[in-house]
Design a protein around this motif. Structure first.
Motif, mmCIF file in Angstrom:
data_model
loop_
_atom_site.group_PDB
_atom_site.id
_atom_site.type_symbol
_atom_site.label_atom_id
_atom_site.label_comp_id
_atom_site.label_asym_id
_atom_site.label_seq_id
_atom_site.Cartn_x
_atom_site.Cartn_y
_atom_site.Cartn_z
ATOM 1 N N ASP A 166 0.767 -1.286 -0.162
ATOM 2 C CA ASP A 166 0.017 -0.160 -0.107
ATOM 3 C C ASP A 166 0.924 1.324 -0.055
ATOM 4 O O ASP A 166 0.578 2.150 -0.631
ATOM 5 C CB ASP A 166 -0.897 -0.090 1.260
ATOM 6 N N GLU A 167 1.666 1.288 0.856
ATOM 7 C CA GLU A 167 2.625 2.547 1.138
ATOM 8 C C GLU A 167 3.395 3.001 -0.096
ATOM 9 O O GLU A 167 3.322 4.011 -0.613
ATOM 10 C CB GLU A 167 3.604 2.348 2.282
ATOM 11 N N GLN A 168 4.028 1.958 -0.923
ATOM 12 C CA GLN A 168 4.851 1.982 -2.124
ATOM 13 C C GLN A 168 3.866 2.566 -3.197
ATOM 14 O O GLN A 168 4.226 3.313 -4.148
ATOM 15 C CB GLN A 168 5.669 0.852 -2.349
ATOM 16 N N ALA A 171 1.076 3.977 -2.967
ATOM 17 C CA ALA A 171 0.498 5.308 -2.763
ATOM 18 C C ALA A 171 1.603 6.470 -3.367
ATOM 19 O O ALA A 171 1.305 7.367 -3.826
ATOM 20 C CB ALA A 171 0.078 5.472 -1.243
ATOM 21 N N GLN A 172 2.832 6.110 -2.784
ATOM 22 C CA GLN A 172 3.959 6.917 -3.026
ATOM 23 C C GLN A 172 4.248 6.844 -4.687
ATOM 24 O O GLN A 172 4.466 8.309 -5.255
ATOM 25 C CB GLN A 172 5.250 6.668 -2.515
ATOM 26 N N GLU A 173 4.394 5.951 -5.198
ATOM 27 C CA GLU A 173 4.603 6.006 -6.736
ATOM 28 C C GLU A 173 3.615 6.698 -7.789
ATOM 29 O O GLU A 173 3.919 7.168 -8.572
ATOM 30 C CB GLU A 173 4.914 4.392 -7.215
ATOM 31 N N TRP A 174 2.427 6.490 -7.202
ATOM 32 C CA TRP A 174 1.142 6.974 -8.190
ATOM 33 C C TRP A 174 0.548 7.965 -7.404
ATOM 34 O O TRP A 174 -0.640 8.344 -7.971
ATOM 35 C CB TRP A 174 0.516 5.773 -8.588
ATOM 36 N N ASP A 175 0.885 8.662 -6.530
ATOM 37 C CA ASP A 175 0.452 9.907 -5.713
ATOM 38 C C ASP A 175 -1.298 9.640 -5.538
ATOM 39 O O ASP A 175 -1.895 10.353 -5.690
ATOM 40 C CB ASP A 175 0.292 10.922 -6.671
ATOM 41 N N ASN A 231 -4.374 9.560 0.532
ATOM 42 C CA ASN A 231 -4.156 8.350 1.781
ATOM 43 C C ASN A 231 -5.605 8.014 1.964
ATOM 44 O O ASN A 231 -5.469 7.210 3.217
ATOM 45 C CB ASN A 231 -3.415 9.309 2.870
#
Length: 200
Positions: free
Chosen positions: A155-157, A159-163, A166
């Motif tokens: 989930d975290e990765q 969210a970070q990669e594709w903006d 949250n």
């Protein structure tokens, strides 16, 4: 789409042998997914579904991320079987990511307090319907697909990669591509043990 509804449901299967060969245009993939997201029902018409389509290098990146995360989880264990699965998913044409918008769920819980405990359940039910609709729609176009659940590990990765906001909760990943192998045999439990009818 010439297949009838029951035929479409029957022929929707889990395909694990997939490649990146062109089946339909990317615009058609987008059209199929958007149609499902627009028309699949949700409790109180809450429309909590959120979907991201990953194609090309973005699709490949997802499965590289997933592979890296799983290597940490497995540690010094044998990773060969998992690597084979990851390579199979990466070999596909694209991936559909299914999310549920938690702010909307919470808003409806506040508006309809009597049903508050049910809205997360209804959200998951709606997500399942969206997954089935997209899966069936893609297969009607000639793709094979399967449904995967590497959340919450990735989930975290993701969210970070594709903006990803949250408030979007990742529920499933659907790699799809041109089938290179038939799906495995599917066994069915006796249908009369699963469906009962009462008629006065």
């Amino acid at each position: 789409m010439s297949k009838d509804f029951f035929g479409a449901l029957e022929n929707r299967r889990s395909y694990y042998g997939l490649n990146k060969d062109h089946v339909v245009s990317d615009e058609r993939i987008e059209e199929v997914v958007k149609h499902a997201v627009k028309h699949v029902p949700s409790a109180f018409n809450s429309q909590t579904a959120r979907v991201v389509i990953l194609l090309g290098g973005d699709h490949d990146k997802l499965w590289d991320i997933t592979t890296d995360v799983l290597k940490v989880v497995v540690g010094d264990g044998d990773f060969s079987g998992t690597q084979q699965r990851m390579d199979g998913f990466k070999a596909a044409y694209g991936t559909v990511l299914f999310f549920e918008e938690q702010d909307v769920v919470r808003d409806f819980q506040e508006q309809f307090a009597l049903f508050a405990d049910n809205f997360p359940i209804w959200s998951d039910q709606s997500s399942g319907m969206h997954q089935l609709a997209v899966w069936t729609g893609l297969e009607l176009e000639g793709f094979g697909a399967s449904l995967q659940h590497y959340n919450p590990l990735i989930d975290e990765q993701v969210a970070q990669e594709w903006d990803i906001p949250n408030t979007w909760k990742l529920r499933a990943q659907m790699p799809f591509g041109k089938p290179t192998a038939a799906p495995g045999e599917k066994n069915f439990q006796p249908i009369d043990a699963r469906v009962k009818i009462h008629k006065s």
